[in-house]
Write a protein that holds these residues in place. Sequence first.
Motif, PDB file in Angstrom:
ATOM      1  N   GLN A 249      -3.034  -2.493  11.333  1.00  0.00           N
ATOM      2  CA  GLN A 249      -3.057  -3.559  10.338  1.00  0.00           C
ATOM      3  C   GLN A 249      -2.569  -2.979   9.020  1.00  0.00           C
ATOM      4  O   GLN A 249      -3.071  -1.960   8.547  1.00  0.00           O
ATOM      5  N   ALA A 250      -1.578  -3.615   8.430  1.00  0.00           N
ATOM      6  CA  ALA A 250      -0.924  -3.062   7.238  1.00  0.00           C
ATOM      7  C   ALA A 250      -1.906  -2.782   6.109  1.00  0.00           C
ATOM      8  O   ALA A 250      -1.793  -1.770   5.409  1.00  0.00           O
ATOM      9  N   SER A 251      -2.861  -3.663   5.932  1.00  0.00           N
ATOM     10  CA  SER A 251      -3.823  -3.487   4.833  1.00  0.00           C
ATOM     11  C   SER A 251      -4.818  -2.364   5.087  1.00  0.00           C
ATOM     12  O   SER A 251      -5.526  -1.943   4.172  1.00  0.00           O
ATOM     13  N   ALA A 252      -4.872  -1.863   6.341  1.00  0.00           N
ATOM     14  CA  ALA A 252      -5.822  -0.802   6.679  1.00  0.00           C
ATOM     15  C   ALA A 252      -5.198   0.587   6.635  1.00  0.00           C
ATOM     16  O   ALA A 252      -5.896   1.595   6.768  1.00  0.00           O
ATOM     17  N   VAL A 253      -3.876   0.659   6.448  1.00  0.00           N
ATOM     18  CA  VAL A 253      -3.177   1.949   6.441  1.00  0.00           C
ATOM     19  C   VAL A 253      -3.516   2.721   5.169  1.00  0.00           C
ATOM     20  O   VAL A 253      -3.535   2.162   4.068  1.00  0.00           O
ATOM     21  N   ARG A 254      -3.773   4.025   5.325  1.00  0.00           N
ATOM     22  CA  ARG A 254      -4.086   4.900   4.202  1.00  0.00           C
ATOM     23  C   ARG A 254      -3.014   5.989   4.083  1.00  0.00           C
ATOM     24  O   ARG A 254      -2.226   6.201   5.015  1.00  0.00           O
ATOM     25  N   PRO A 255      -2.972   6.680   2.942  1.00  0.00           N
ATOM     26  CA  PRO A 255      -1.952   7.723   2.759  1.00  0.00           C
ATOM     27  C   PRO A 255      -1.889   8.725   3.908  1.00  0.00           C
ATOM     28  O   PRO A 255      -0.803   9.159   4.303  1.00  0.00           O
ATOM     29  N   ILE A 256      -3.039   9.097   4.462  1.00  0.00           N
ATOM     30  CA  ILE A 256      -3.054  10.075   5.547  1.00  0.00           C
ATOM     31  C   ILE A 256      -2.324   9.544   6.777  1.00  0.00           C
ATOM     32  O   ILE A 256      -1.744  10.312   7.549  1.00  0.00           O
TER      33      ILE A 256
ATOM     34  N   HIS B  81       2.469   9.946  10.229  1.00  0.00           N
ATOM     35  CA  HIS B  81       3.661   9.391  10.879  1.00  0.00           C
ATOM     36  C   HIS B  81       4.895  10.240  10.594  1.00  0.00           C
ATOM     37  O   HIS B  81       5.675  10.541  11.500  1.00  0.00           O
ATOM     38  N   ILE B  82       5.065  10.633   9.339  1.00  0.00           N
ATOM     39  CA  ILE B  82       6.225  11.460   8.977  1.00  0.00           C
ATOM     40  C   ILE B  82       6.146  12.816   9.677  1.00  0.00           C
ATOM     41  O   ILE B  82       7.153  13.340  10.182  1.00  0.00           O
TER      42      ILE B  82
ATOM     43  N   GLU C 270       2.762   5.466  -1.954  1.00  0.00           N
ATOM     44  CA  GLU C 270       2.947   5.994  -3.304  1.00  0.00           C
ATOM     45  C   GLU C 270       2.166   7.284  -3.525  1.00  0.00           C
ATOM     46  O   GLU C 270       2.649   8.212  -4.186  1.00  0.00           O
ATOM     47  N   ALA C 271       0.971   7.364  -2.944  1.00  0.00           N
ATOM     48  CA  ALA C 271       0.128   8.542  -3.167  1.00  0.00           C
ATOM     49  C   ALA C 271       0.692   9.800  -2.527  1.00  0.00           C
ATOM     50  O   ALA C 271       0.381  10.912  -2.958  1.00  0.00           O
ATOM     51  N   VAL C 272       1.531   9.638  -1.506  1.00  0.00           N
ATOM     52  CA  VAL C 272       2.057  10.813  -0.785  1.00  0.00           C
ATOM     53  C   VAL C 272       3.568  10.934  -0.913  1.00  0.00           C
ATOM     54  O   VAL C 272       4.177  11.804  -0.295  1.00  0.00           O
TER      55      VAL C 272
END
Length: 243
Positions: free
Chosen positions: A93-100, A105-106, A146-148
Amino acid sequence: LRGQDGYNENGSVRFLTVTGKSRKECIRLMEERITELDKKAGVFRGGDTVEELCRKHLNTHISQRGRIKATAADRRESTINNQVAPYPIAHMQASAVRPIDIEGHIETLIAEDRLSVSSIEKAFHVLNGAYRWAVARQELSYNPCEAVREGIMNRLNRLAEKDADSNDVIILSEHEVECLRKTALVRRENGTYKYPVGPYVLFLLETGMRVGELCALKWENVQWDEDSTVVSIMGTRHLIKIR
């Protein structure tokens, strides 16, 4: 059943009306109607997945004339199809994704060791662009990219430098070049080239073009004169001596 759902383009309140045999059926029909309108308008909903967010961002840009070139849209769609959709983050869920999650993924793309640094960078830009779009429209309150962003860009820059340092540059001697020319132009008894790609290899050798540039070359890119051929492609002019 009649309900309010956002606003029309002229700023007036948008009311939706559906008719059904029962309240349960009316609620279902209302949800289906809202979903249909949202798809047409490219509206992002809080429960959408990351893949849906990326595709709605792309479709919104495509629908706005002059916003994005066809080639850029194709590249972005290809990135979504190949570097986002097949991975677990696409179904979050897009709203649940965090910087980690973005960092993970990268790192997964890097660990696979099958993509160029620029392809991985495009994947990050697709995610970051989609989140920035949703935040600007106040459909999401937070962009986890943005944070990462700085850390990921530094990581990819180091990988790009490492790749550049590790690449070997092979320089042919004059004798090797002459042997290559003779071999590339060998013909069979029926007059056809023994090596069909031979002339193309010589063309690359003489111009310094990339294979992709050669594949994109059109006759209108070629200018002829008596002593030489001037080829202009992608803003670069090449002088080829006719032998």
